[in-house]
Design a protein around this motif. Structure first.
Motif, PDB file in Angstrom:
ATOM      1  N   ARG A  51     -54.595  -0.150 -50.102  1.00 56.10           N
ATOM      2  CA  ARG A  51     -53.275  -0.087 -49.474  1.00 56.10           C
ATOM      3  C   ARG A  51     -53.287   0.944 -48.347  1.00 56.10           C
ATOM      4  N   ASP A  52     -52.356   0.800 -47.411  1.00 61.13           N
ATOM      5  CA  ASP A  52     -52.305   1.732 -46.290  1.00 61.13           C
ATOM      6  C   ASP A  52     -51.393   2.917 -46.620  1.00 61.13           C
ATOM      7  N   GLY A  73     -56.713   1.481 -46.700  1.00 59.51           N
ATOM      8  CA  GLY A  73     -56.758   0.191 -46.019  1.00 59.51           C
ATOM      9  C   GLY A  73     -57.848  -0.727 -46.506  1.00 59.51           C
TER      10      GLY A  73
END
Length: 481
Positions: A51-52, A73
């Motif tokens: 996930r960012d 990411g």
């Protein structure tokens, strides 16, 4: 540095982490706990998450001030291969390329639960099962406290473990709820291991045999001086007796003639340890509805007596225990309709148990994420009990199809919790109607406790002609054994 030398440094040697490069994969609740623990011991921590930063803003805020590196990411194999050890948060697939590459490079792969069990100075009681483990864990915690024991309760119920490690002393007791994914990387078992049951679940991620094998880890590494509390009424948990040298204590809704056990005899919960038989409590003392909760009380009672607690404390705790959130939680009563949040019921089997604990006709909300579990028993139960079924989430189509194929026709769809009913359910003369949310498949963002509570509160606003029976929290009255 790789292999056995590094493993010796990170296993049970937290003081020797200083300066070691380690990677934490997955920045969920366990990931945050792991990062804090490792950073406090001087490790050079890198966080790897697909996930960012925007999606992880809340977790990153909790780690403010710590000297860590973020690799977001994607899960880069380079980040894990260069680590002296990789710590994997529960639920992160172990076949992730970044983890497989690290393993091939000889990097030790570890978990939060493994680390806690290795380093905890207190006596650990671990509870696992396909259902009932949260209720059993919470009740056990109350029993230990009623007996005056210094007790920490945590694990899969949402309480971080490693952050509390230093506060747990040699004389303390630790009661843990342990999920199947928390058992994936463990080679240590609790002193007392309790298995409530093992039934089909999570088949969207694991083969049945692999899922059973993960649950088996809770007793697999026990020694002869340890204790295994096993539900005799379920084939798989009963079979775990052959997988541990520990002393066995069996539980059953039927009388058990010999050996250490906790069982139902008439309306009494009886416990036998080392040949001595005692009545722990009566079914009249149990505030939880349904036979499945009697099984949970039996598991907690057997475990508590095995830990040396007296039956008076057990009885007091059972009498005062009204259940936990999301487990047949009565949210509101209005216009003769009871609204229940049973959103922990993420399998058809659990949903059936909850339905059978409630009297009268039902309106059921079913949905969530499909886990490839059999629907047939639930379809049969729905046909005989439900005035309507409301389908939602990713599994809505499967739910509708299964019910429609069986000839059930009163089906509605829900796409958002913001959509209220134009005509909320009302009690028919002479019957009590319950509106219940048990997702049956795995829950989704639509089934958080806050969304359920606010939705039911909105849907169940009293009409001008029907008085509000009042909001209520906690479990419903006992539905019989």
């Amino acid at each position: 540095m790789k292999g056995k030398g590094i493993l010796d440094q990170v296993k049970g040697q937290s003081s020797e982490l200083s300066g070691l490069p380690v990677t934490v994969v997955g920045l969920g609740m366990e990931g945050v706990d792991l990062v804090r623990y490792l950073a406090a011991r001087g490790a050079e921590v890198t966080v790897s998450d697909a996930r960012d930063a925007e999606r992880l803003a809340g977790q990153i805020k909790q780690l403010a001030g710590l000297r860590i590196q973020l690799s977001l990411g994607e899960n880069s194999p380079e980040v894990t291969q260069q680590a002296a050890a990789v710590y994997v948060s529960q639920g992160v697939p172990l076949d992730l390329p970044a983890i497989e590459e690290a393993r091939r490079a000889g990097v030790p792969i570890r978990s939060m639960m493994q680390t806690f069990l290795e380093e905890c100075r207190g006596t650990v009681v671990g509870v696992t099962g396909s259902s009932g483990k949260s209720t059993t864990t919470a009740l056990l915690g109350d029993i230990f406290k009623a007996a005056g024991r210094d007790t920490f309760v945590g694990g899969n119920i949402g309480v971080p473990l490693l952050s509390n490690l230093e506060a747990i002393g040699p004389g303390d007791w630790v009661v843990l709820e342990i999920s199947h994914t928390q058992l994936e990387l463990t080679d240590v078992s609790p002193h007392i291991a309790c298995v409530t049951n093992v039934t089909p679940n999570h088949l969207d991620r694991f083969r049945w045999d692999d899922y059973v094998d993960l649950k088996r880890n809770i007793v697999r590494h026990q020694a002869s001086g340890d204790i295994a509390v096993l539900n005799r009424d379920h084939e798989v948990s009963r079979g775990f007796a052959a997988d541990t040298p520990a002393r066995k204590v069996l539980t059953s809704l039927q009388p058990i003639a010999e050996g250490d056990a906790a069982f139902l005899a008439g309306r009494s919960i009886v416990v036998r340890i080392e040949g001595r038989e005692l009545e722990a409590c009566s079914l009249d003392d149990v505030r939880l509805p349904g036979r499945h909760n009697i099984e949970n009380v039996l598991s907690a009672t057997a475990t508590a007596v095995s830990a040396g607690l007296d039956t008076a404390a057990i009885k007091r705790a059972i009498q005062a225990f009204h259940g936990i959130a999301h487990r047949l939680e009565l949210v509101r009563r209005v216009n003769g309709v009871r609204y229940y949040n049973d959103s922990i019921a993420t399998t058809p089997e659990r949903t059936i148990a909850g339905m059978r604990a409630l009297d009268g006709p039902l309106v059921l909300l079913l949905g969530g994420r499909h886990k490839h579990l059999p629907w047939e028993p639930l379809v049969s139960e729905v046909a005989g009990r439900c005035r309507a079924v409301i389908c939602f989430g990713e599994a809505a189509h499967e739910v509708r199809e299964a019910l429609a194929t069986a000839g059930y026709r009163t089906l509605l769809s829900l796409t958002t919790w913001a959509t209220p009913w134009k005509r909320p359910p009302r009690r028919r003369s002479g019957a009590t109607l319950s509106c219940c949310l048990p997702p049956a498949p795995a829950s989704t963002r639509m089934t958080t406790s806050s969304s359920v509570a606010s939705t039911f509160a909105g849907w169940s606003r009293p009409s001008r002609t029907g008085p509000d029976d009042g909001a209520s929290a906690g479990a419903p009255p006992p539905g019989g054994a």
